[in-house]
Design a protein around this motif. Structure first.
Motif, PDB file in Angstrom:
ATOM      1  N   LYS A  11       0.884  -1.163   0.000  1.00 32.32           N
ATOM      2  CA  LYS A  11       0.000   0.000   0.000  1.00 32.32           C
ATOM      3  C   LYS A  11       0.920   1.210   0.000  1.00 32.32           C
ATOM      4  O   LYS A  11       1.852   1.278   0.805  1.00 32.32           O
ATOM      5  CB  LYS A  11      -0.921   0.021   1.215  1.00 32.32           C
ATOM      6  CG  LYS A  11      -1.987  -1.049   1.174  1.00 32.32           C
ATOM      7  CD  LYS A  11      -2.931  -0.915   2.343  1.00 32.32           C
ATOM      8  CE  LYS A  11      -3.995  -1.997   2.285  1.00 32.32           C
ATOM      9  NZ  LYS A  11      -4.959  -1.870   3.394  1.00 32.32           N
ATOM     10  N   HIS A  13       1.122   5.633  -0.664  1.00 34.18           N
ATOM     11  CA  HIS A  13       0.579   6.946  -1.003  1.00 34.18           C
ATOM     12  C   HIS A  13       1.520   7.562  -2.029  1.00 34.18           C
ATOM     13  O   HIS A  13       2.743   7.373  -1.966  1.00 34.18           O
ATOM     14  CB  HIS A  13       0.483   7.853   0.227  1.00 34.18           C
ATOM     15  CG  HIS A  13      -0.786   7.671   0.995  1.00 34.18           C
ATOM     16  ND1 HIS A  13      -2.026   7.882   0.444  1.00 34.18           N
ATOM     17  CD2 HIS A  13      -1.000   7.278   2.278  1.00 34.18           C
ATOM     18  CE1 HIS A  13      -2.960   7.636   1.349  1.00 34.18           C
ATOM     19  NE2 HIS A  13      -2.358   7.254   2.471  1.00 34.18           N
ATOM     20  N   TYR A  14       0.934   8.280  -2.966  1.00 34.94           N
ATOM     21  CA  TYR A  14       1.740   8.886  -4.029  1.00 34.94           C
ATOM     22  C   TYR A  14       1.124  10.200  -4.473  1.00 34.94           C
ATOM     23  O   TYR A  14      -0.083  10.426  -4.328  1.00 34.94           O
ATOM     24  CB  TYR A  14       1.835   7.940  -5.243  1.00 34.94           C
ATOM     25  CG  TYR A  14       0.498   7.776  -5.923  1.00 34.94           C
ATOM     26  CD1 TYR A  14       0.117   8.613  -6.973  1.00 34.94           C
ATOM     27  CD2 TYR A  14      -0.406   6.829  -5.494  1.00 34.94           C
ATOM     28  CE1 TYR A  14      -1.130   8.497  -7.571  1.00 34.94           C
ATOM     29  CE2 TYR A  14      -1.648   6.704  -6.073  1.00 34.94           C
ATOM     30  CZ  TYR A  14      -2.007   7.542  -7.118  1.00 34.94           C
ATOM     31  OH  TYR A  14      -3.246   7.436  -7.693  1.00 34.94           O
ATOM     32  N   THR A  15       1.974  11.051  -5.024  1.00 33.48           N
ATOM     33  CA  THR A  15       1.532  12.247  -5.731  1.00 33.48           C
ATOM     34  C   THR A  15       2.345  12.292  -7.010  1.00 33.48           C
ATOM     35  O   THR A  15       3.573  12.241  -6.975  1.00 33.48           O
ATOM     36  CB  THR A  15       1.765  13.523  -4.902  1.00 33.48           C
ATOM     37  OG1 THR A  15       0.981  13.431  -3.700  1.00 33.48           O
ATOM     38  CG2 THR A  15       1.355  14.775  -5.682  1.00 33.48           C
ATOM     39  N   SER A  26      -3.090  11.888  -7.327  1.00 33.21           N
ATOM     40  CA  SER A  26      -2.592  11.746  -5.962  1.00 33.21           C
ATOM     41  C   SER A  26      -3.540  10.851  -5.174  1.00 33.21           C
ATOM     42  O   SER A  26      -4.749  10.861  -5.400  1.00 33.21           O
ATOM     43  CB  SER A  26      -2.498  13.106  -5.271  1.00 33.21           C
ATOM     44  OG  SER A  26      -2.022  12.943  -3.944  1.00 33.21           O
ATOM     45  N   SER A  27      -2.959  10.079  -4.263  1.00 31.93           N
ATOM     46  CA  SER A  27      -3.778   9.278  -3.345  1.00 31.93           C
ATOM     47  C   SER A  27      -3.919   9.968  -1.994  1.00 31.93           C
ATOM     48  O   SER A  27      -4.670   9.499  -1.147  1.00 31.93           O
ATOM     49  CB  SER A  27      -3.141   7.894  -3.149  1.00 31.93           C
ATOM     50  OG  SER A  27      -1.923   8.029  -2.430  1.00 31.93           O
ATOM     51  N   VAL A  28      -3.190  11.051  -1.778  1.00 28.80           N
ATOM     52  CA  VAL A  28      -3.205  11.739  -0.493  1.00 28.80           C
ATOM     53  C   VAL A  28      -4.630  12.216  -0.195  1.00 28.80           C
ATOM     54  O   VAL A  28      -5.293  12.800  -1.038  1.00 28.80           O
ATOM     55  CB  VAL A  28      -2.197  12.916  -0.482  1.00 28.80           C
ATOM     56  CG1 VAL A  28      -2.269  13.677   0.839  1.00 28.80           C
ATOM     57  CG2 VAL A  28      -0.788  12.391  -0.729  1.00 28.80           C
ATOM     58  N   ASN A  30      -6.975  10.115   0.369  1.00 26.56           N
ATOM     59  CA  ASN A  30      -7.794   8.954   0.021  1.00 26.56           C
ATOM     60  C   ASN A  30      -7.091   7.702   0.551  1.00 26.56           C
ATOM     61  O   ASN A  30      -6.058   7.784   1.198  1.00 26.56           O
ATOM     62  CB  ASN A  30      -7.959   8.850  -1.504  1.00 26.56           C
ATOM     63  CG  ASN A  30      -8.724  10.028  -2.067  1.00 26.56           C
ATOM     64  OD1 ASN A  30      -9.816  10.321  -1.635  1.00 26.56           O
ATOM     65  ND2 ASN A  30      -8.127  10.701  -3.036  1.00 26.56           N
ATOM     66  N   GLU A  31      -7.653   6.558   0.223  1.00 29.38           N
ATOM     67  CA  GLU A  31      -6.999   5.303   0.578  1.00 29.38           C
ATOM     68  C   GLU A  31      -5.703   5.174  -0.220  1.00 29.38           C
ATOM     69  O   GLU A  31      -5.628   5.611  -1.372  1.00 29.38           O
ATOM     70  CB  GLU A  31      -7.914   4.115   0.238  1.00 29.38           C
ATOM     71  CG  GLU A  31      -9.123   4.002   1.130  1.00 29.38           C
ATOM     72  CD  GLU A  31      -8.754   3.707   2.578  1.00 29.38           C
ATOM     73  OE1 GLU A  31      -7.930   2.810   2.820  1.00 29.38           O
ATOM     74  OE2 GLU A  31      -9.290   4.390   3.472  1.00 29.38           O
ATOM     75  N   PRO A  32      -4.673   4.564   0.369  1.00 30.61           N
ATOM     76  CA  PRO A  32      -3.448   4.358  -0.401  1.00 30.61           C
ATOM     77  C   PRO A  32      -3.698   3.379  -1.546  1.00 30.61           C
ATOM     78  O   PRO A  32      -4.618   2.558  -1.493  1.00 30.61           O
ATOM     79  CB  PRO A  32      -2.469   3.774   0.624  1.00 30.61           C
ATOM     80  CG  PRO A  32      -3.288   3.308   1.774  1.00 30.61           C
ATOM     81  CD  PRO A  32      -4.575   4.057   1.740  1.00 30.61           C
ATOM     82  N   VAL A 139       3.292   2.611   2.798  1.00 36.85           N
ATOM     83  CA  VAL A 139       2.449   2.519   3.996  1.00 36.85           C
ATOM     84  C   VAL A 139       2.515   1.124   4.618  1.00 36.85           C
ATOM     85  O   VAL A 139       2.608   0.990   5.838  1.00 36.85           O
ATOM     86  CB  VAL A 139       0.979   2.884   3.651  1.00 36.85           C
ATOM     87  CG1 VAL A 139       0.064   2.706   4.828  1.00 36.85           C
ATOM     88  CG2 VAL A 139       0.902   4.317   3.112  1.00 36.85           C
TER      89      VAL A 139
END
Length: 142
Positions: A11, A13-15, A26-28, A30-32, A139
């Motif tokens: 899992k 997180h990315y931008t 971006s996942s920031v 939200n859920e990873p 994560v």
């Protein structure tokens, strides 16, 4: 501490940003994003960037277009008669049209331009030909 490796489900997180700094995803907040390394559901350069990361680690990587959505291919842009598009579709530049190819596969095209006679469609992925920068945070690994 274990490192993310082939076969692990991670899992992250990315931008994602373009060369000019424009954010495209971006996942920031939200859920990873969850995926299995090596399963092929993610662009190759993204998978490679995650390999070797530890939980809680952050890093920024730039993925060349060849390892992302490929090079831009001009031959994937074509003009079709306006009559080939259903009349009830209110065309606008940038809209995505969906169709079914001869092999039954679903394909998407972006409308680049149109007039009463012709519609210019582009079958390239919108990020084709672009180098992509990702800020990553691992994560979890399972």
């Amino acid at each position: 501490m274990s490192e993310a490796k082939l076969g692990d489900t991670v899992k992250i997180h990315y931008t994602g940003t373009l060369e000019d700094g424009t954010q495209f995803d971006s996942s920031v907040g939200n859920e990873p994003l969850e995926f299995t390394i090596g399963a092929g559901g993610i662009i190759p350069g993204f998978e490679e960037a995650v390999k070797g990361m530890n939980v809680g680690e952050n890093k920024t990587v730039t993925i060349p277009s060849a390892q992302a959505y490929g090079e831009y291919r001009p031959e994937m842009t074509q003009e079709v008669p306006r009559s080939a598009i259903p009349a009830d579709i209110d065309l606008h530049e940038g809209m995505v049209l969906h169709a079914q190819g001869p092999d039954g596969q679903h394909v998407s095209f972006t409308v680049k331009a149109f007039n009463d006679e012709q519609v210019t469609i582009d079958g390239n992925h919108p990020l084709a030909g672009k180098d992509l920068t990702f800020a990553l945070e691992l994560v979890s690994i399972s």
